[in-house]
Motif scaffolding. Structure first.
Motif, PDB file in Angstrom:
ATOM      1  N   LEU B   6       0.344  -9.210   2.082  1.00 20.01           N
ATOM      2  CA  LEU B   6      -0.984  -9.466   1.534  1.00 20.01           C
ATOM      3  C   LEU B   6      -1.507 -10.736   2.193  1.00 20.01           C
ATOM      4  O   LEU B   6      -0.870 -11.792   2.119  1.00 20.01           O
ATOM      5  N   ILE B   7      -2.636 -10.618   2.859  1.00 17.81           N
ATOM      6  CA  ILE B   7      -3.263 -11.791   3.465  1.00 17.81           C
ATOM      7  C   ILE B   7      -4.376 -12.239   2.523  1.00 17.81           C
ATOM      8  O   ILE B   7      -5.229 -11.430   2.157  1.00 17.81           O
ATOM      9  N   SER B  28      -3.499  -7.644  13.524  1.00 14.36           N
ATOM     10  CA  SER B  28      -2.301  -7.546  14.358  1.00 14.36           C
ATOM     11  C   SER B  28      -1.179  -6.814  13.634  1.00 14.36           C
ATOM     12  O   SER B  28      -0.463  -6.008  14.233  1.00 14.36           O
ATOM     13  N   LEU B  29      -1.019  -7.100  12.353  1.00 17.28           N
ATOM     14  CA  LEU B  29       0.000  -6.377  11.575  1.00 17.28           C
ATOM     15  C   LEU B  29      -0.319  -4.882  11.567  1.00 17.28           C
ATOM     16  O   LEU B  29       0.559  -4.043  11.758  1.00 17.28           O
ATOM     17  N   GLN B  34       2.323  -2.115  10.477  1.00 17.02           N
ATOM     18  CA  GLN B  34       2.909  -2.774   9.310  1.00 17.02           C
ATOM     19  C   GLN B  34       1.919  -2.637   8.158  1.00 17.02           C
ATOM     20  O   GLN B  34       0.710  -2.728   8.364  1.00 17.02           O
ATOM     21  N   ARG B  35       2.447  -2.440   6.945  1.00 13.40           N
ATOM     22  CA  ARG B  35       1.550  -2.294   5.803  1.00 13.40           C
ATOM     23  C   ARG B  35       0.910  -3.643   5.477  1.00 13.40           C
ATOM     24  O   ARG B  35       1.609  -4.636   5.276  1.00 13.40           O
ATOM     25  N   VAL B  36      -0.407  -3.678   5.434  1.00 15.89           N
ATOM     26  CA  VAL B  36      -1.094  -4.945   5.164  1.00 15.89           C
ATOM     27  C   VAL B  36      -2.398  -4.697   4.411  1.00 15.89           C
ATOM     28  O   VAL B  36      -3.078  -3.703   4.624  1.00 15.89           O
ATOM     29  N   SER B  37      -2.676  -5.588   3.449  1.00 14.65           N
ATOM     30  CA  SER B  37      -3.935  -5.555   2.720  1.00 14.65           C
ATOM     31  C   SER B  37      -4.510  -6.963   2.700  1.00 14.65           C
ATOM     32  O   SER B  37      -3.811  -7.930   2.962  1.00 14.65           O
ATOM     33  N   LEU B  38      -5.794  -7.052   2.365  1.00  8.97           N
ATOM     34  CA  LEU B  38      -6.470  -8.349   2.280  1.00  8.97           C
ATOM     35  C   LEU B  38      -6.921  -8.589   0.849  1.00  8.97           C
ATOM     36  O   LEU B  38      -7.408  -7.680   0.186  1.00  8.97           O
TER      37      LEU B  38
END
Lengths: 108, 118, 94
Positions: B6-7, B28-29, B34-38
């Motif tokens: 989580l960003i 980039s993730l 890669q699993r990523v959320s904001l």
């Protein structure tokens, strides 16, 4: 055919002014890489220019370039082999240069 | 816990680079699947406001940059409910596809890695 | 090898809002690691929650002349910092 006057470009061959771009200029930039633009190239170039208008950025890396093409035009075009054949070297960088867009931020 | 990042952006858009760098990190993730959320909280929710017109300040619109997130494979855009209230950001004044979260701290604990911007 | 539930890595000075937020997020079983400007907090450690192990990155502490103030904190070098991150189930970088 007369060659258009090549506008100012940076040390990596990217246009200094986006407004200098035209189809003729694109063909000249492509010639630097010995690419002769055909329908397949133009399809990707148009895609990139639309992408830039919508998101105010070039796809930042090769991987994201491939992903965005896949999202918009499907798997047949959105794969690295296809794009590599059209735009040799670093496809995202080569394609953005020809499309008159800024250099992708994460392409070495 | 499955690996997911989580960003968190809690700083306003424009005026500093931290938020954009965080957005780059998220992209980039996603580029490497890669699993990523904001998550936007605090003044960061102002990233999500519709109709940002940045030509006069000569900066790229974060609204338009952010709209590339789903294309690149960023899973979710979350907004902290309390922060949205504070900045009068209503669903109709927000870009599409944002999930409002009542508890940011719970959301943070649901991710294996959380990184705040800047 | 001990296990850390959540490792909070804080790099903001105590006056920074994010520092305040980090401290209020600490829960039993969590561990706090101070780096960069966050090590300024070792001089005022009584503010931290009881029962939360606190580590601070030694090079940052020493660089700021705080070596003598850090009695409530375990100083770690870079290698030990990496060990801490490897022990943690979850990491929050504030």
């Amino acid at each position: 055919m007369t060659h258009p006057v090549m506008p100012a470009r940076n040390n990596e061959g990217f246009l200094e002014n986006a407004s200098d771009w035209s189809h003729e200029i694109a063909s000249c930039i492509a010639a630097d890489d010995n690419i002769e633009l055909n329908k397949k190239h133009w399809e990707i170039i148009e895609f990139l220019r639309t992408f830039y208008k919508e998101h105010e950025m070039s796809p930042p890396s090769n991987r994201l370039f491939v992903k965005s093409v896949k999202e918009a035009l499907g798997e047949e075009r959105g794969n690295s082999i296809y794009l590599m054949q059209l735009f040799p070297g670093t496809p995202a960088k080569t394609a953005c240069r020809i499309a008159g867009l800024p250099r992708p931020t994460n392409c070495l | 816990m499955s690996k997911s990042t989580l960003i968190v952006i809690d700083q306003p858009p424009y005026g500093a680079w931290a938020g954009r760098e965080a957005l780059d990190m998220a992209f980039s993730l996603a580029a490497f699947d890669q699993r990523v959320s904001l998550l936007f909280m605090g003044a960061g929710v102002n990233w999500l406001r519709k109709s940002q017109e940045t030509s006069e300040i000569e900066q790229k619109s974060v609204e338009k940059n952010l709209s590339a997130a789903p294309v690149f494979g960023v899973e979710k855009l979350y907004a902290d409910a309390a922060a949205c209230d504070q900045y009068s950001l209503f669903p109709e004044s927000m870009i599409a596809g944002v999930v409002i979260t009542e508890s940011s701290s719970e959301l943070i604990r649901q991710h294996s890695h959380t990184a705040f911007a800047g | 090898m001990t296990h850390i539930h959540v490792l909070h890595i804080l790099n903001k000075a105590p006056s920074h809002p994010r520092s305040v937020e980090c401290l209020s997020a600490l829960m039993p079983g969590d561990t706090l690691l101070l780096i960069e400007n966050a090590v300024l907090a070792v001089a005022s450690l009584n503010e931290y929650r009881a029962g939360i192990p606190v580590f601070a990155l030694a090079p940052d502490v020493i660089a700021r002349g705080l070596g003598e103030c850090s009695e409530n904190t375990t100083l770690v070098d870079f290698a030990a910092m990496v060990d801490l991150t490897a022990q943690a189930q979850q990491i929050i970088s504030w």
